[in-house]
Design a protein around this motif. Sequence first.
Motif, PDB file in Angstrom:
ATOM      1  N   HIS A 284       0.842  -1.210   0.000  1.00  0.00           N
ATOM      2  CA  HIS A 284       0.000   0.000   0.000  1.00  0.00           C
ATOM      3  C   HIS A 284       0.867   1.247   0.000  1.00  0.00           C
ATOM      4  O   HIS A 284       1.881   1.326   0.686  1.00  0.00           O
ATOM      5  CB  HIS A 284      -1.043  -0.007   1.114  1.00  0.00           C
ATOM      6  CG  HIS A 284      -0.509   0.028   2.517  1.00  0.00           C
ATOM      7  ND1 HIS A 284      -0.150   1.197   3.147  1.00  0.00           N
ATOM      8  CD2 HIS A 284      -0.295  -0.960   3.408  1.00  0.00           C
ATOM      9  CE1 HIS A 284       0.255   0.923   4.373  1.00  0.00           C
ATOM     10  NE2 HIS A 284       0.193  -0.373   4.557  1.00  0.00           N
ATOM     11  N   ASP A 296       6.208   0.459   6.823  1.00  0.00           N
ATOM     12  CA  ASP A 296       4.760   0.332   6.581  1.00  0.00           C
ATOM     13  C   ASP A 296       4.287   1.480   5.695  1.00  0.00           C
ATOM     14  O   ASP A 296       3.906   2.520   6.189  1.00  0.00           O
ATOM     15  CB  ASP A 296       4.022   0.315   7.915  1.00  0.00           C
ATOM     16  CG  ASP A 296       2.537   0.044   7.764  1.00  0.00           C
ATOM     17  OD1 ASP A 296       2.111  -0.387   6.678  1.00  0.00           O
ATOM     18  OD2 ASP A 296       1.800   0.267   8.741  1.00  0.00           O
ATOM     19  N   ASP A 297       4.288   1.333   4.393  1.00  0.00           N
ATOM     20  CA  ASP A 297       4.621   0.112   3.692  1.00  0.00           C
ATOM     21  C   ASP A 297       5.519   0.452   2.497  1.00  0.00           C
ATOM     22  O   ASP A 297       5.407  -0.157   1.445  1.00  0.00           O
ATOM     23  CB  ASP A 297       3.326  -0.588   3.265  1.00  0.00           C
ATOM     24  CG  ASP A 297       3.572  -1.931   2.580  1.00  0.00           C
ATOM     25  OD1 ASP A 297       4.616  -2.533   2.841  1.00  0.00           O
ATOM     26  OD2 ASP A 297       2.749  -2.328   1.780  1.00  0.00           O
ATOM     27  N   GLU A 329      -4.944   2.316   2.685  1.00  0.00           N
ATOM     28  CA  GLU A 329      -5.047   1.083   3.472  1.00  0.00           C
ATOM     29  C   GLU A 329      -5.226   1.397   4.948  1.00  0.00           C
ATOM     30  O   GLU A 329      -6.034   0.797   5.645  1.00  0.00           O
ATOM     31  CB  GLU A 329      -3.783   0.226   3.257  1.00  0.00           C
ATOM     32  CG  GLU A 329      -3.860  -1.164   3.866  1.00  0.00           C
ATOM     33  CD  GLU A 329      -3.381  -1.262   5.308  1.00  0.00           C
ATOM     34  OE1 GLU A 329      -3.614  -2.298   5.942  1.00  0.00           O
ATOM     35  OE2 GLU A 329      -2.794  -0.295   5.828  1.00  0.00           O
ATOM     36  N   GLU A 330      -4.452   2.385   5.417  1.00  0.00           N
ATOM     37  CA  GLU A 330      -4.441   2.666   6.858  1.00  0.00           C
ATOM     38  C   GLU A 330      -5.788   3.164   7.386  1.00  0.00           C
ATOM     39  O   GLU A 330      -6.090   2.998   8.554  1.00  0.00           O
ATOM     40  CB  GLU A 330      -3.338   3.681   7.194  1.00  0.00           C
ATOM     41  CG  GLU A 330      -1.921   3.203   6.861  1.00  0.00           C
ATOM     42  CD  GLU A 330      -1.441   2.035   7.712  1.00  0.00           C
ATOM     43  OE1 GLU A 330      -2.234   1.511   8.514  1.00  0.00           O
ATOM     44  OE2 GLU A 330      -0.265   1.650   7.568  1.00  0.00           O
ATOM     45  N   ASP A 357       3.156  -6.434   3.255  1.00  0.00           N
ATOM     46  CA  ASP A 357       2.799  -5.335   4.162  1.00  0.00           C
ATOM     47  C   ASP A 357       3.105  -5.738   5.597  1.00  0.00           C
ATOM     48  O   ASP A 357       2.239  -5.713   6.467  1.00  0.00           O
ATOM     49  CB  ASP A 357       1.317  -4.972   4.000  1.00  0.00           C
ATOM     50  CG  ASP A 357       0.921  -3.794   4.883  1.00  0.00           C
ATOM     51  OD1 ASP A 357       1.809  -3.023   5.284  1.00  0.00           O
ATOM     52  OD2 ASP A 357      -0.288  -3.648   5.186  1.00  0.00           O
ATOM     53  N   TYR A 424       8.889  -5.795  14.055  1.00  0.00           N
ATOM     54  CA  TYR A 424       8.019  -4.910  13.271  1.00  0.00           C
ATOM     55  C   TYR A 424       7.186  -3.992  14.165  1.00  0.00           C
ATOM     56  O   TYR A 424       7.042  -2.802  13.895  1.00  0.00           O
ATOM     57  CB  TYR A 424       7.116  -5.760  12.375  1.00  0.00           C
ATOM     58  CG  TYR A 424       6.203  -4.983  11.453  1.00  0.00           C
ATOM     59  CD1 TYR A 424       6.712  -4.062  10.543  1.00  0.00           C
ATOM     60  CD2 TYR A 424       4.823  -5.176  11.488  1.00  0.00           C
ATOM     61  CE1 TYR A 424       5.870  -3.355   9.687  1.00  0.00           C
ATOM     62  CE2 TYR A 424       3.988  -4.484  10.628  1.00  0.00           C
ATOM     63  CZ  TYR A 424       4.515  -3.577   9.731  1.00  0.00           C
ATOM     64  OH  TYR A 424       3.684  -2.883   8.893  1.00  0.00           O
TER      65      TYR A 424
HETATM   66 ZN   LIG Z   1       0.647  -1.460   6.275  1.00  0.00          ZN
END
Ligand SMILES: [Zn+2]
Length: 472
Positions: A284, A296-297, A329-330, A357, A424
């Motif tokens: 994304h 991210d990302d 996406e977020e 992702d 992560y």
């Molecule tokens: Zn993401």
Amino acid sequence: MNNRFISVLSALLFTALAVNIVHAKSDNFSTQQLSQVESIKKDALESDLAWSLVESLTTEVGPRMPGTPSDKAAVAWAVAKFNAMGFDKVWTEPATFPKWIRYSESAAIVSPSPQKLHITALGNSISTPKAGIQAEVIEFETLAELESAPENAAKGKIVFINYRMNRDRDGNGYGPAVQARRSGAIVSAQKGAVGYVMRSVSTAHHRFAHTGGSHYKDGVTKIVSSAISNADADQLHRLIALGKPVSININVQAKSMGEGTSYNVIGEFTGSELPNEHVLIGGHLDSWDLGTGALDDGAGVALTMAAAKLARSKGQTKRSIRVVLFAAEEFGLWGAKAYVKANKKRLNNIVAAAESDFGAGRIWAFESNVHANSLPVVRDIASMMKSLNVEYIGKNAARGGPDLIPFRPFKIPAFGLEQDGTDYFDYHHTADDTLDKIDPANLRQNVATYAVFAYMAANAKTRIIGKNLLTK
Ligand SMILES: [Zn+2]
């Protein structure tokens, strides 16, 4: 050992492994194709293409919050890069979403021991009054504990959920932790609270707060929705445990801006024999605003673009290779939802799909979700990933990345190229998600794995099919 030394060492190791492999015959691939796979792997492990892409995106564009001028710049960046990289077709498709922006946020313990708290507004949060809100804090260990608390248990107070997320390679701690982020403000308001703050959805020891999407519910009072860093959550917890009432102030200034528009950006290398059938990989394009969205990302965007380019480097593949950079996406998978809606009739043309992702850690496993008839091809692909230290899980139950969730009802052939996400959630959605967190050698290993995947799925003698086809 420093990162650079590890990088050099692992690059040498991969190269040594790659040249020593002798391959068994396959029904799905010619000997020439298998030797091309080896060559692509080798090239990928020496290529800095993905690094230069993520460096450019995170430096020249920076954070990419959906609907902002930077998001628009990211769309233009992606179109320009796809074109410059020689993709045959480049286009955009619109996606709309509820737009939200952050102005400022601050918090402090007011009594009994005044001190600053490191806080972030959660996405979609309302503003507090200009002077903030001040109230006594009531702590809960979990969202479930808050849910089972009596009516008005939090009346006039600020609810604090102090759930500790566990650290794991596959990120399994995220699901249970994220519930308190998504609906903590709703449940708190239902119990009479005037504000909501949570321990970050995070495994970190640093003092950055982690943002992320949160929700309200029609008919439930909207209260401020926020998260503090883990170190601050520990501090607040210790103070509350001493038994005296603890009051804090939270000041969040943010705004919902109505409907925003952004674009999925799509680049495709056209197939020679079956151009309509395609492999779909991507990430994304948007990010949260606190960091530069490197892990991210940005990483997923860069490594899938680079992988497609490498997979195409031996000439046209039989089927097309499509890279989709999803929008927004977020804020709730808005680009992916729009993509599925706009391409519903063509989803059966997808022969293999995977989204990256989950940061930029090494890929350690490969998993499929395909019709049983396609498992031999999958095993051939998996065997070519072995020299990259990628194991085949073999449960045939891959879930795909977040942007593949809206595709699930269509049972397309989905794959997981599983990254090591041990650290992560130290960086995810924080100001600390920046380029320096990406290890170049790990990024190259990701590119190599995705390139093997894209090349082989695009060239297999018989196409890979999903569980939707040929099943009763
Ligand atoms: Zn993401």
